[in-house]
Design an enzyme around this catalytic site. Structure first.
Site, PDB file in Angstrom:
ATOM      1  N   LYS A 113     -20.955 -26.502  13.660  1.00 44.06           N
ATOM      2  CA  LYS A 113     -20.755 -27.855  13.888  1.00 44.06           C
ATOM      3  C   LYS A 113     -22.159 -28.355  13.989  1.00 44.06           C
ATOM      4  O   LYS A 113     -23.132 -27.852  14.756  1.00 44.06           O
ATOM      5  CB  LYS A 113     -20.261 -27.867  15.456  1.00 44.06           C
ATOM      6  CG  LYS A 113     -18.936 -27.185  15.479  1.00 44.06           C
ATOM      7  CD  LYS A 113     -18.212 -27.374  16.949  1.00 44.06           C
ATOM      8  CE  LYS A 113     -16.640 -26.807  16.943  1.00 44.06           C
ATOM      9  NZ  LYS A 113     -16.170 -26.851  18.299  1.00 44.06           N
TER      10      LYS A 113
ATOM     11  N   ASP B  28     -15.936 -21.200  22.218  1.00 45.01           N
ATOM     12  CA  ASP B  28     -17.199 -21.893  22.343  1.00 45.01           C
ATOM     13  C   ASP B  28     -17.370 -22.645  23.529  1.00 45.01           C
ATOM     14  O   ASP B  28     -18.192 -23.582  23.733  1.00 45.01           O
ATOM     15  CB  ASP B  28     -17.613 -22.592  21.008  1.00 45.01           C
ATOM     16  CG  ASP B  28     -16.495 -23.676  20.591  1.00 45.01           C
ATOM     17  OD1 ASP B  28     -15.395 -23.643  21.086  1.00 45.01           O
ATOM     18  OD2 ASP B  28     -17.171 -24.619  20.030  1.00 45.01           O
TER      19      ASP B  28
ATOM     20  N   SER C 184     -14.945 -21.056  17.133  1.00 50.36           N
ATOM     21  CA  SER C 184     -14.148 -21.443  18.447  1.00 50.36           C
ATOM     22  C   SER C 184     -13.131 -20.467  18.478  1.00 50.36           C
ATOM     23  O   SER C 184     -13.277 -19.413  18.748  1.00 50.36           O
ATOM     24  CB  SER C 184     -13.889 -22.923  18.107  1.00 50.36           C
ATOM     25  OG  SER C 184     -13.045 -23.372  19.275  1.00 50.36           O
ATOM     26  N   HIS C 185     -11.791 -20.936  18.273  1.00 52.86           N
ATOM     27  CA  HIS C 185     -10.629 -20.193  18.372  1.00 52.86           C
ATOM     28  C   HIS C 185     -10.012 -19.807  17.145  1.00 52.86           C
ATOM     29  O   HIS C 185      -8.849 -19.331  17.036  1.00 52.86           O
ATOM     30  CB  HIS C 185      -9.539 -21.090  19.120  1.00 52.86           C
ATOM     31  CG  HIS C 185      -9.205 -22.288  18.492  1.00 52.86           C
ATOM     32  ND1 HIS C 185      -9.939 -23.412  18.807  1.00 52.86           N
ATOM     33  CD2 HIS C 185      -8.146 -22.428  17.856  1.00 52.86           C
ATOM     34  CE1 HIS C 185      -9.447 -24.348  17.868  1.00 52.86           C
ATOM     35  NE2 HIS C 185      -8.316 -23.975  17.427  1.00 52.86           N
TER      36      HIS C 185
ATOM     37  N   ASP D 122     -16.113 -25.469  24.348  1.00 56.62           N
ATOM     38  CA  ASP D 122     -16.165 -27.098  24.520  1.00 56.62           C
ATOM     39  C   ASP D 122     -14.699 -27.600  25.015  1.00 56.62           C
ATOM     40  O   ASP D 122     -14.494 -28.930  25.060  1.00 56.62           O
ATOM     41  CB  ASP D 122     -16.626 -27.629  23.199  1.00 56.62           C
ATOM     42  CG  ASP D 122     -15.607 -27.136  22.140  1.00 56.62           C
ATOM     43  OD1 ASP D 122     -14.879 -26.455  22.100  1.00 56.62           O
ATOM     44  OD2 ASP D 122     -15.758 -27.845  20.895  1.00 56.62           O
ATOM     45  N   ARG D 123     -13.830 -26.669  25.279  1.00 57.07           N
ATOM     46  CA  ARG D 123     -12.609 -27.261  26.116  1.00 57.07           C
ATOM     47  C   ARG D 123     -12.267 -26.138  27.117  1.00 57.07           C
ATOM     48  O   ARG D 123     -12.564 -25.083  27.241  1.00 57.07           O
ATOM     49  CB  ARG D 123     -11.388 -27.062  25.104  1.00 57.07           C
ATOM     50  CG  ARG D 123     -11.376 -27.951  23.623  1.00 57.07           C
ATOM     51  CD  ARG D 123     -10.323 -27.731  22.880  1.00 57.07           C
ATOM     52  NE  ARG D 123      -9.951 -26.161  22.176  1.00 57.07           N
ATOM     53  CZ  ARG D 123      -8.945 -25.777  21.884  1.00 57.07           C
ATOM     54  NH1 ARG D 123      -7.953 -26.482  21.844  1.00 57.07           N
ATOM     55  NH2 ARG D 123      -9.096 -24.798  21.436  1.00 57.07           N
TER      56      ARG D 123
ATOM     57  N   ARG E 216     -15.977 -24.535   8.374  1.00 58.41           N
ATOM     58  CA  ARG E 216     -15.236 -23.322   8.872  1.00 58.41           C
ATOM     59  C   ARG E 216     -14.779 -22.660   7.759  1.00 58.41           C
ATOM     60  O   ARG E 216     -14.269 -23.301   6.836  1.00 58.41           O
ATOM     61  CB  ARG E 216     -13.822 -23.797   9.829  1.00 58.41           C
ATOM     62  CG  ARG E 216     -14.104 -24.033  11.246  1.00 58.41           C
ATOM     63  CD  ARG E 216     -13.049 -24.570  12.085  1.00 58.41           C
ATOM     64  NE  ARG E 216     -12.653 -25.829  11.784  1.00 58.41           N
ATOM     65  CZ  ARG E 216     -11.756 -26.277  10.822  1.00 58.41           C
ATOM     66  NH1 ARG E 216     -10.648 -25.425  10.489  1.00 58.41           N
ATOM     67  NH2 ARG E 216     -11.300 -27.378  10.673  1.00 58.41           N
TER      68      ARG E 216
ATOM     69  N   HIS F 276     -10.084 -31.804  24.675  1.00 62.11           N
ATOM     70  CA  HIS F 276     -11.533 -32.307  24.593  1.00 62.11           C
ATOM     71  C   HIS F 276     -11.786 -33.521  25.568  1.00 62.11           C
ATOM     72  O   HIS F 276     -11.010 -34.655  25.610  1.00 62.11           O
ATOM     73  CB  HIS F 276     -11.508 -32.671  23.162  1.00 62.11           C
ATOM     74  CG  HIS F 276     -11.550 -31.615  22.152  1.00 62.11           C
ATOM     75  ND1 HIS F 276     -12.695 -30.882  22.104  1.00 62.11           N
ATOM     76  CD2 HIS F 276     -10.774 -31.151  21.545  1.00 62.11           C
ATOM     77  CE1 HIS F 276     -12.625 -29.818  21.293  1.00 62.11           C
ATOM     78  NE2 HIS F 276     -11.430 -29.951  20.681  1.00 62.11           N
TER      79      HIS F 276
ATOM     80  N   ASP G 203     -12.066 -21.955  25.604  1.00 60.39           N
ATOM     81  CA  ASP G 203     -11.811 -21.380  24.407  1.00 60.39           C
ATOM     82  C   ASP G 203     -13.271 -20.609  23.928  1.00 60.39           C
ATOM     83  O   ASP G 203     -14.095 -20.667  24.825  1.00 60.39           O
ATOM     84  CB  ASP G 203     -11.416 -22.437  23.358  1.00 60.39           C
ATOM     85  CG  ASP G 203     -12.455 -23.595  23.145  1.00 60.39           C
ATOM     86  OD1 ASP G 203     -13.351 -23.531  23.787  1.00 60.39           O
ATOM     87  OD2 ASP G 203     -12.475 -24.380  22.232  1.00 60.39           O
TER      88      ASP G 203
END
Length: 457
Positions: free
Chosen positions: A107, A244, A97-98, A246-247, A12, A329, A242
């Site tokens: 990732k 991407d 992501s966020h 994944d949550r 990141r 998650h 979010d």
């Protein structure tokens, strides 16, 4: 050249200075060389720089001799899926992501969607990328573009029994991130299968400028659009993701946000109904409700250090059917032990249908039984000093102490976890109690006073 975009679990960085096309290219070369990768899948989120960074990454991979399979604009879990569904040596999702608009990241996973973290190869990839000393290009790899959306959606539907789903109205808030195309594909399959679920879509179109703000429903200020839509449409549930996806974050039929902690218990119970006696992994921040639910359902609760790499590693070691973190998650054995933002809400839809209860009813009793503070962050100058001071303050009355992940202290009717952020000068505090919401407030105030006393804290 030190690359500061490499973090403990992923990559990141600020665009231009910490992450750019040159660095993305070098990461691709380093990944291919370090892993001797022959086939790698890549995807990218909706951010305005994701496509160009993904192309630079792909060029690096190809110059390193790897064939690249580009699956397009995707969420992180689509790359996870591709990494265990396709015959590839690994996968990389370009996503921030966020994080703020001027950030991006990556990732990385191995074959089978096994995570790559600092302890399992990320530092080696970083060292190669920093050296920028790569052998001449011998045989350049190829680039293929495919869609894995159809098999991905088919996999998602294996978690629910279509015939069990009752009529429901759902508000879905993609936050202008990457989730919209999966919702559309699921909606089409629901219609084909005559699953009586209707979708009210808000902030649905992918837009890398994020006109409605960075999608991060963990922040209270980012929840009002979902709440308002649930109330306006009298929906049965709200779901927000979010960037991407994944949550996912759930809202009950009144538009009330539900802490991720209670969703962990809900999903644990759902899995144990279908898989009696299995192991459930949870993190140390908030634990009592999860442990209580798992034991009552005949399962085995296993604690793991917070963080996706730790949870996934522990799940594999224990062969756990499900793992959950209060940060929303959720990890699934049948999803290669990876986290998904799509599987949780599908399971909850089935739970609502089978139970005949509203979502507020399903979680209401648990919230009353184990009220919690939710995670509260404090900016401090010396987190270690703060933690030691709080440890000393409660030492004489503490019944159980753990230092697995920060400081956890248990008492007869309440407990707390206090941990340092891995990336910021922050202390993260969680407090819970047995059936006494006022006690949570009282103890929270007590700990806050200790944190805010100016003794280097």
């Amino acid at each position: 050249m030190t690359l500061t975009c490499f973090k403990a679990y992923d990559i990141r960085g600020k665009l231009g200075t910490e992450l750019n096309e040159d660095i993305a290219y070098r990461i691709g070369r380093a990944y291919a060389q370090q892993l001797n990768a022959k086939r790698v899948v890549v995807g990218g989120d909706v951010r305005l720089t994701s496509a160009e960074l993904k192309q630079a990454l792909a060029n690096g991979l190809m110059d390193g001799g790897a064939d690249v399979i580009d699956i397009g604009m995707t969420g992180t879990e689509e790359v996870y899926f591709a990494a265990f569904h396709l015959d590839v040596d690994g996968g990389i999702e370009v996503t921030a992501s966020h994080n703020p608009l001027d950030y991006n990241g990556m990732k990385l996973v191995l074959r089978g969607a096994v995570p790559i973290s600092g302890d399992t190869g990320l530092k080696d990839i970083q060292a190669l990328a920093e050296s920028n000393q790569f052998p001449p290009v011998k045989t350049r790899g190829t680039l293929t573009q495919i869609s894995i959306l159809e098999p991905f959606v088919a996999h998602l539907l294996t978690y629910i029994e279509a015939a069990a789903i009752k009529p429901l109205k759902l508000v879905v808030d993609a936050g202008n991130g990457a989730a919209g195309h999966v919702i559309d594909a699921l909606e089409a399959r629901f219609n084909q299968l005559k699953i009586p679920v209707s979708f009210i879509k808000i902030h649905h179109q992918p837009d890398g400028t994020f006109p409605n703000g960075i999608p991060n429903p963990l922040l209270p200020e980012n929840r009002s659009a979902t709440t308002d839509a649930v109330r306006a449409h009298k929906a049965d549930m709200g779901i927000a993701w979010d960037g991407d996806f994944d949550r996912c974050f759930l809202f009950d039929e009144s538009g009330e946000f539900i802490e991720g902690y209670y969703i962990v218990g809900l999903l644990a119970e759902a899995f144990l109904l279908k898989h009696p006696g299995e192991k459930i992994i949870h993190d140390p921040r908030l634990t009592w409700n999860t442990i209580d639910v798992v034991k009552a359902a005949g399962g085995i609760a296993v604690q793991s250090k917070t963080g996706h790499a730790f949870i996934k590693e522990r799940m594999r070691a224990e062969n756990a059917v499900y793992g959950g973190e209060m940060s929303a998650h959720h990890y699934f054995r049948d999803f290669a032990y990876c986290d998904s933002g799509m599987i949780p809400w599908l399971l909850v839809v089935e739970l609502l249908s089978r139970s005949g209860k509203r979502l507020s009813q399903l979680v209401g009793e648990r919230i009353q039984a184990y009220p919690c503070s939710g995670e509260i962050n404090y900016h401090v100058t010396d987190a270690k000093v703060c933690i030691q001071k709080i440890r000393d303050h409660f030492a004489s009355t503490c019944l159980k102490r753990e230092d697995i992940d920060g400081l956890s202290m248990e008492f007869a009717d309440w407990r707390f976890n206090l941990r340092m952020s891995n990336t910021e000068p922050l202390l993260r505090l969680n407090v819970e109690a047995r059936g006494n919401a006022e006690l949570v407030k009282t103890r929270l105030n007590e700990i806050e006073k200790l944190i805010k006393v100016p003794v280097q804290c």
